[in-house]
Every structure is written in C-alpha cells, then in structure tokens.
Design an enzyme around this catalytic site. Structure first.
Site, mmCIF file in Angstrom:
data_model
loop_
_atom_site.group_PDB
_atom_site.id
_atom_site.type_symbol
_atom_site.label_atom_id
_atom_site.label_comp_id
_atom_site.label_asym_id
_atom_site.label_seq_id
_atom_site.Cartn_x
_atom_site.Cartn_y
_atom_site.Cartn_z
ATOM 1 N NE ARG A 1 -1.894 12.566 8.806
ATOM 2 C CZ ARG A 1 -0.794 13.047 8.305
ATOM 3 N NH1 ARG A 1 -0.070 12.327 7.498
ATOM 4 N NH2 ARG A 1 -0.385 14.254 8.589
ATOM 5 N NE ARG B 1 -7.370 4.588 5.589
ATOM 6 C CZ ARG B 1 -6.820 5.648 6.140
ATOM 7 N NH1 ARG B 1 -7.237 6.071 7.304
ATOM 8 N NH2 ARG B 1 -5.852 6.284 5.542
ATOM 9 C CB ILE C 1 7.399 6.430 14.804
ATOM 10 C CG1 ILE C 1 8.629 5.522 14.653
ATOM 11 C CG2 ILE C 1 7.168 7.244 13.529
ATOM 12 C CD1 ILE C 1 9.937 6.227 14.345
ATOM 13 C CB CYS D 1 -5.114 10.376 12.032
ATOM 14 S SG CYS D 1 -3.562 9.522 12.178
ATOM 15 N NE ARG E 1 0.355 10.035 10.561
ATOM 16 C CZ ARG E 1 -0.050 9.069 9.748
ATOM 17 N NH1 ARG E 1 -1.230 8.547 9.893
ATOM 18 N NH2 ARG E 1 0.716 8.645 8.779
ATOM 19 N N PRO E 2 1.764 16.370 11.665
ATOM 20 C CG PRO E 2 3.503 17.655 12.558
ATOM 21 C CD PRO E 2 2.713 16.385 12.786
ATOM 22 C CB ILE E 3 2.369 18.089 6.111
ATOM 23 C CG1 ILE E 3 1.402 19.277 5.988
ATOM 24 C CG2 ILE E 3 1.594 16.775 6.118
ATOM 25 C CD1 ILE E 3 0.791 19.389 4.596
ATOM 26 C CE LYS F 1 -1.671 1.548 4.064
ATOM 27 N NZ LYS F 1 -1.311 2.927 4.438
ATOM 28 C CG ASN F 2 2.277 2.766 3.535
ATOM 29 O OD1 ASN F 2 1.134 3.110 3.256
ATOM 30 N ND2 ASN F 2 2.680 2.570 4.781
ATOM 31 C CG ASP G 1 3.187 1.301 9.618
ATOM 32 O OD1 ASP G 1 2.729 2.128 10.429
ATOM 33 O OD2 ASP G 1 3.453 1.585 8.436
ATOM 34 C CG LEU H 1 9.381 18.017 9.206
ATOM 35 C CD1 LEU H 1 9.831 16.643 9.673
ATOM 36 C CD2 LEU H 1 10.397 19.079 9.620
HETATM 37 N N1 EPU Z 1 6.428 14.479 11.222
HETATM 38 C C1 EPU Z 1 6.490 15.815 11.543
HETATM 39 N N2 EPU Z 1 6.384 16.723 10.513
HETATM 40 C C2 EPU Z 1 6.217 16.359 9.220
HETATM 41 C C3 EPU Z 1 6.151 14.997 8.902
HETATM 42 C C4 EPU Z 1 6.270 14.073 9.929
HETATM 43 O O1 EPU Z 1 6.636 16.179 12.696
HETATM 44 O O2 EPU Z 1 6.118 17.243 8.356
HETATM 45 C C5 EPU Z 1 6.543 13.474 12.285
HETATM 46 C C6 EPU Z 1 5.275 12.628 12.439
HETATM 47 O O3 EPU Z 1 4.296 13.268 13.219
HETATM 48 C C7 EPU Z 1 5.805 11.365 13.046
HETATM 49 C C8 EPU Z 1 7.180 11.222 12.402
HETATM 50 O O4 EPU Z 1 7.518 12.522 11.919
HETATM 51 O O5 EPU Z 1 5.964 11.525 14.432
HETATM 52 C C9 EPU Z 1 7.248 10.247 11.240
HETATM 53 O O6 EPU Z 1 6.168 10.464 10.360
HETATM 54 P P1 EPU Z 1 6.270 10.184 8.795
HETATM 55 O O7 EPU Z 1 6.135 11.480 8.083
HETATM 56 O O8 EPU Z 1 7.428 9.341 8.489
HETATM 57 O O9 EPU Z 1 4.933 9.349 8.543
HETATM 58 P P2 EPU Z 1 4.072 9.399 7.215
HETATM 59 O O10 EPU Z 1 4.956 9.623 6.069
HETATM 60 O O11 EPU Z 1 2.898 10.297 7.426
HETATM 61 C C10 EPU Z 1 4.275 6.864 6.624
HETATM 62 C C11 EPU Z 1 3.347 5.722 6.412
HETATM 63 C C12 EPU Z 1 2.748 5.306 7.744
HETATM 64 C C13 EPU Z 1 3.885 4.915 8.690
HETATM 65 C C14 EPU Z 1 4.872 6.076 8.815
HETATM 66 C C15 EPU Z 1 6.093 5.737 9.653
HETATM 67 C C16 EPU Z 1 2.540 6.079 4.161
HETATM 68 C C17 EPU Z 1 1.430 6.445 3.249
HETATM 69 N N3 EPU Z 1 2.292 6.129 5.486
HETATM 70 O O12 EPU Z 1 3.496 7.913 7.175
HETATM 71 O O13 EPU Z 1 1.921 4.172 7.497
HETATM 72 O O14 EPU Z 1 3.379 4.599 9.961
HETATM 73 O O15 EPU Z 1 5.323 6.480 7.510
HETATM 74 O O16 EPU Z 1 6.758 4.657 9.125
HETATM 75 O O17 EPU Z 1 3.613 5.736 3.699
HETATM 76 C C18 EPU Z 1 0.147 2.677 7.884
HETATM 77 O O18 EPU Z 1 0.381 2.162 6.778
HETATM 78 O O19 EPU Z 1 -0.624 2.147 8.726
HETATM 79 C C19 EPU Z 1 0.777 3.948 8.232
HETATM 80 C C20 EPU Z 1 0.301 4.750 9.186
#
Ligand code: EPU
Length: 417
Positions: free
Chosen positions: A93, A397, A327, A117, A122-124, A22-23, A305, A126
C-alpha cells in the site's frame, strides 16, 4: 513458501542491532522523485517493502542502487512514467507515497487504488481531498486515481483524521507548490519528522514537523542530499518485548529510545525491567510480568504497530489486560492464532481481553500481516515445543533477517525453505 520454526524456552541474551526504519525509508525513497539530482540514503533496511519500492521507482525512470553497507543511490534526471501499477500497489500500500511527489514534479500521477488489507479498509480519501485543496484535479476510474495539476498551489489543509502517509504525501507535494501550505491535524510520527528533515536538506522550507501544524513554503526546485534513515522504532519495540517475554538479558543497540516513550512506559508498568542509555535499550531479567491495559493511539501514544506483539506479552502476564485498538478496525487477526497456542483471549469489538498467565504450546500458525507475524514469533519464543509459522513473507516485508538476529541472541529459530 518459507516457514519459520521456533523452539520455545530459551532466554534472549546478548546484543541485537536495530535496522533503519521501514516506514521512514519508504517515503524517503519516494522523496527522491522530487529532484533531478542524486539522493543518497543511508541505513536503508533491506526488507521486501524497500525492494518493492525500488521496483516501483525504477518503473518511473529512477536509477536505484542498493549497496551492501545499506546505502541507496537514487537518481531520476527525467521521470519516464507517472503510473504506479496495480501489480505493485496491491503488494504494498505504501506505493501510494509516489502520488504526491510525482504530481508535484511532473504535474501528473496515476496510482492504483490500494484496496483493503488484512488490518482494515485503509482508504486514501484524505490524501486525495488534500491534494484537491492544493488545486489538483483528481479522477478515480478503473481502480486508479489520476491527479493532474500544472502547478500545485499552497493551501490550508485540515485532515479529518490523522494519517501518517497522507501527511507525508502532502508534505512532499507542498514542497514544490506555489506559495504556503498549512497542514492541520498532521501526523506527528518520527517518520514524518525524518522526512521533513530530509526534505529541508533538499532545500524545502518546512516548519512545525512533529507537531500537528506543519507549514510549508513552496520552492521552485529541490536539490540532492545525503540522508541517514532513523532507527526502526517498531523493530526496536519488538525486540524489547522479545527480551521481556523470555526474561532475557538483552541489549538493543542503534535504537532511538526517545521514539519508544509510551511503549517503554507501558512495558515498565507491566513489570519489565528496561534501561536506556543513548542509542541503547536494555531489558534485564527478573521482571515479573503483570497485566496492564493499553490503548493504541497516534504518536506519541502507544503505536498500533506494537499492539500484536504486546498482546503476545500479555498472555504471559498475571491478570487480565484490556487492549483497545483505536487505529485500525480489524487488527486482531493474531488473536485467534495465539488462542490456538493456548492463550486466553476474548475479542469484543475493538477490545481484546487477555487473561494470563497461560503456558503457550507450540502449534502451526499462520501470519496474517506484518506485525501479527512478529507477535507469533514472540509467542513461539516461550511456547512449549515447536511453533511453525506459515506465510513468513509478511514478516519479510518489514523485518530484516529477523531469524538471524534472534538466533544470534540465543533463540532457537530456523527458516524452512
Ligand atoms: N485513513 C482514512 N483515510 C485516509 C487515510 C487513512 O480513513 O485517506 C484512516 C485509516 O484507515 C486508519 C487511520 O486513518 O484507520 C490511520 O491510517 P494512516 O493513514 O495513518 O496509516 P498509513 O499511513 O496507511 C502508516 C504505516 C502503518 C501504520 C499506520 C498507523 C507506513 C508505510 N505505514 O500507515 O504501518 O500502522 O501508519 O501508524 O508508514 C506497518 O508498518 O506494519 C504498518 C501497517
């Protein structure tokens, strides 16, 4: 709303197939926005997040056709909209993955802010800061982030924290930027490498994917390609745990054991008998489960995960195990549901302390997120009596027909409509 009913007690025996990741599929689908040529993806998992991404991409003007053989044809000669609306982003997301490619291809992107969530804030921030370093002007207004850049310029980007989709968004954006981009402190997950491989076949110039420094030399345009999505390591890992907890004799095929190194190592430490051979992973009976501590980390560490499923396993292991979630700040929602089934778990901040072995008893439980749901399914496989899992849409999902797959290897599991 669908529910799953599981009757515990059966061993899992036989062969079970892992679907495409999926990812990996979600960013791969978004990457088709980067070219006006057709892109063909194979091994796409038919999970709801892939269907949501299809809806989103269609709104942007892409033709997206899924075939029964799990291939997808994606084609967007002209982008018709540059907006990912709130209605879609709030359900998934990962919609944020269109931000980088839309901006790179059209010079403009407007994406609803995802919000928190069940597993954390989970901010964006970065993703946004990095795109600004590539020269984008970014405004956040009315719950949307809007980015504009006539053409992005390559830059040095240092991520403050490792982010998977952040790395993917920047990787996609930088392929069409002017000049060289260096991404430092990048995510090393196999899904990032898969995306980089696909982009390279489209004509992108990328070095270092899979390490923390990725270098991208921008090109004026990308072409179409055919790409096979890698196996879903989290689905594979979930089946490993389902096999181990039932003392089963399970062959998991079409997997990539190399992507599950720390999970396999940890399961062996916990007493599970696991063999690997090429794309096959096998769990053999006779493993005596014992407590083993785990700390979730970015790849190649133990994946967050897999944490919920591992917690279910530890309820059946002798001794006390400490599970440290590093994480996400709120990823223990499954613990209270496992406790309702009789598990002995104590939560202390980012640590869960699990003492086993306890006989679980079937109960009605609620799935709070995707992996939490998988954890409850696993617990249900060994619980005494029936477990009824509500809010199965979380599971749908990210797991393709999980009840059919598990039933085919002996689980007593049915979907109630
Ligand atoms: N974070 C920030 N700012 C940002 C981005 C991330 O503070 O701009 C923080 C997050 O809040 C978290 C950490 O950095 O504490 C890592 O988050 P990351 O951005 O790596 O997570 P993601 O990219 O949103 C993906 C997977 C998730 C998986 C995480 C960690 C996808 C679509 N989603 O999420 O998958 O848990 O990486 O490995 O690739 C799942 O499949 O169930 C799932 C949640």
């Amino acid at each position: 709303m669908d529910k799953l009913r599981i009757k515990g007690g059966n061993r899992l025996e036989g062969e079970i197939r892992v679907s495409g990741s999926k990812n990996s599929a979600l960013p791969a689908m978004a990457a088709a926005l980067l070219t006006s040529d057709e892109v063909i993806l194979q091994n796409v998992p038919f999970v709801n997040d892939a269907f949501t991404t299809r809806r989103l991409l269609r709104e942007l003007g892409m033709t997206v056709e899924f075939s029964d053989d799990h291939s997808a044809r994606l084609h967007v000669p002209k982008i018709l909209s540059f907006e990912a609306p709130y209605d879609l982003v709030k359900t998934m997301r990962a919609s944020v993955l269109v931000l980088g490619p839309l901006l790179a291809r059209t010079g403009r992107a407007r994406v609803s802010l995802p919000g928190g969530c069940a597993i954390g804030a989970r901010p964006i921030n970065l993703h946004i800061a990095a795109l600004q370093q590539l020269g984008a002007t970014v405004r956040t207004e009315h719950g949307y982030v809007e980015a504009i850049a006539e053409r992005l310029n390559g830059a040095e980007v240092l991520f403050d924290k490792i982010t998977v989709t952040g790395t993917e968004n920047l990787l996609m954006a930088a392929t069409l930027a002017e000049g060289r981009t260096v991404l430092q402190n990048s995510a090393c997950e196999p899904e990032v490498v898969d995306l980089a491989n696909m982009l390279s076949k489209m004509g992108a110039r990328i070095e270092g994917a899979g390490t923390s420094t990725i270098t991208i030399d921008g090109v004026p345009e990308l072409r179409g390609t055919t790409h096979r999505v890698i196996p879903d390591r989290i689905e594979g890992g979930t089946f490993l745990i389902a096999g181990a907890i039932t003392n089963g004799n399970l062959d998991i095929v079409d997997a990539n054991p190399a992507h599950l190194g720390s999970v396999i190592q940890k399961l062996r430490e916990a007493g599970a008998k696991i063999e690997t051979d090429g794309s096959r992973m096998s769990v053999r009976p006779g493993g005596d489960l014992r407590a083993a501590n785990v700390v979730t980390k970015e790849y190649p560490g133990f994946a967050t995960d897999m944490q919920a499923q591992y917690m279910a396993l530890m309820t059946q292991a002798a001794g006390t195990s400490i599970i440290n979630e590093n994480i996400f700040e709120n990823r223990f929602m499954h613990a209270s549901e496992l406790m309702r089934m009789g598990a002995d778990i104590r939560i202390d901040g980012s640590r869960a302390i699990v003492t086993g072995k306890t006989q679980l008893s079937g109960a009605t439980v609620i799935a709070s997120d995707l992996r939490a749901s998988a954890s409850l399914v696993i617990a249900g496989l060994v619980a005494d009596g029936s477990t009824l899992i509500d809010r199965v849409y979380h599971l749908d999902r990210g797991y393709e027909k999980i009840e059919e797959k598990l039933r085919s290897v002996g689980a007593q599991i049915e979907r109630l409509k």
